[in-house]
Design an enzyme around this catalytic site. Sequence first.
Site, mmCIF file in Angstrom:
data_model
loop_
_atom_site.group_PDB
_atom_site.id
_atom_site.type_symbol
_atom_site.label_atom_id
_atom_site.label_comp_id
_atom_site.label_asym_id
_atom_site.label_seq_id
_atom_site.Cartn_x
_atom_site.Cartn_y
_atom_site.Cartn_z
ATOM 1 N N ASP A 145 0.806 -1.214 0.000
ATOM 2 C CA ASP A 145 0.000 0.000 0.000
ATOM 3 C C ASP A 145 0.845 1.273 0.000
ATOM 4 O O ASP A 145 0.641 2.164 -0.829
ATOM 5 C CB ASP A 145 -0.938 0.009 1.216
ATOM 6 N N ALA A 173 -4.840 2.502 -1.003
ATOM 7 C CA ALA A 173 -4.478 1.819 -2.248
ATOM 8 C C ALA A 173 -4.989 0.383 -2.233
ATOM 9 O O ALA A 173 -5.512 -0.120 -3.240
ATOM 10 C CB ALA A 173 -2.962 1.853 -2.453
ATOM 11 N N ASP A 174 -4.852 -0.294 -1.119
ATOM 12 C CA ASP A 174 -5.400 -1.640 -0.981
ATOM 13 C C ASP A 174 -6.919 -1.629 -1.086
ATOM 14 O O ASP A 174 -7.518 -2.452 -1.792
ATOM 15 C CB ASP A 174 -5.003 -2.234 0.377
ATOM 16 N N LEU A 175 -7.548 -0.721 -0.369
ATOM 17 C CA LEU A 175 -9.007 -0.706 -0.302
ATOM 18 C C LEU A 175 -9.628 -0.423 -1.660
ATOM 19 O O LEU A 175 -10.597 -1.085 -2.069
ATOM 20 C CB LEU A 175 -9.472 0.329 0.727
ATOM 21 N N GLY A 178 -9.405 -3.437 -3.928
ATOM 22 C CA GLY A 178 -10.418 -4.431 -3.594
ATOM 23 C C GLY A 178 -11.794 -4.055 -4.101
ATOM 24 O O GLY A 178 -12.533 -4.897 -4.632
#
Length: 403
Positions: A145, A173-175, A178
């Site tokens: 991230d 960035a991860d969220l 997803g």
Amino acid sequence: MQEPKGPLAGLRVLDLTRVLAGPTCTQMLGDLGAEIIKIERPEAGDDTRGFAPPFIPNTKESAYFVGVNRNKKSVTLDLAKPEGQALVLRLLEHCDILAENFKVGALAKYGLGYEQLKDRFPKLIYCSITGFGQTGPYAPRPGYDALIQAMGGVMSLTGEPGGSPQKVGVPVADLFAGLYGCIGILAALNHRNATGQGQQIDIGMLDTHVAWLANQGMNYLATGENPPRLGNQHPNISPYQEFPTRDGYLILAVGNDPTFERFCKAFGLEQMLSDPRFATNASRVQNRDLVTATLTPTMRSKTTAEWIEALEALKIGCGPINTLEQVFADPHVQAREMVLEMQHGSGQTVKVIANPVKLSATPPSYRSAPPVLGEHTQEVLSGLLGMSEAELAGLKAKGITGG
């Protein structure tokens, strides 16, 4: 675990994801009714089980893991062993979607890459979430991230003017990766419903990061100039920022010229309306430091609560800068039921953050708390694949399914 219900009820997902981006995607699918079979490494499980402290009180589960793994069945399988790979193939015969966030090419080593599966499972929707996507010069690199926030530009935009670049305080960035993955899966499901064909969804965290640069990305494309760090100020609107009050801070969001006029007339600042430096939003953006300096003494004249009462009466955007304690105590957050309690496999009740999608006919369902490692191995392998107790014991003895 209750029977799945919701708009995705009847769909089954084989979840080969871990950490945050992938589990965020599959938890959303689970909340909307899909059955999620989460494959975890024997003994170790998802990396985030060890991302602690903090732990959920009176359990061995990290708060991190519990945050993105409800409505999932945990099955432990060693994918590095042929027997584990064979079981995945058998499970895929009963699944609609495979979600994974392995490094590019890693699953192909196990015979589980998209190109190896697409002919055998032509209806399969195969979602791959990686740092940099399946193609391009960076494709082999791992994605993290903070790394993506740095490479994707948001860190150059975040922080005080003249200060050091800052990442966002949550792993956005991860969220976003997803959530974009979930959107891609829903689009692919619609396509499959129409044609009977599956497909691969290629989600790169850097791609999704660039996509949500939004107005700041467009500001650069329009001017060719790197937007500066502005702290809490808005790049295109002024005043739209934090101000000190008598007892703390406040966010003031004046979104247009009529609102600015209403603000000035209400609080003895009429002289600003006749000043060409402040007359329009464009002029205020060009003179943002002067706007801040001119308004700050006025904003310091009242407490935060007094400002909120006065500004809300005038329908001018404003709000306190809440701590998380204040967020979860907020009456609106509570009225929207954004925290719920679930019965965990440990016997403890755990609090989790609810799904924000409000559907009138098919709302999200909360059928089971995030699972204990391997909690559903026997249930899934015996119930879905018809394996006997002797077969299950043999897998356990070989370390295929763990202890």
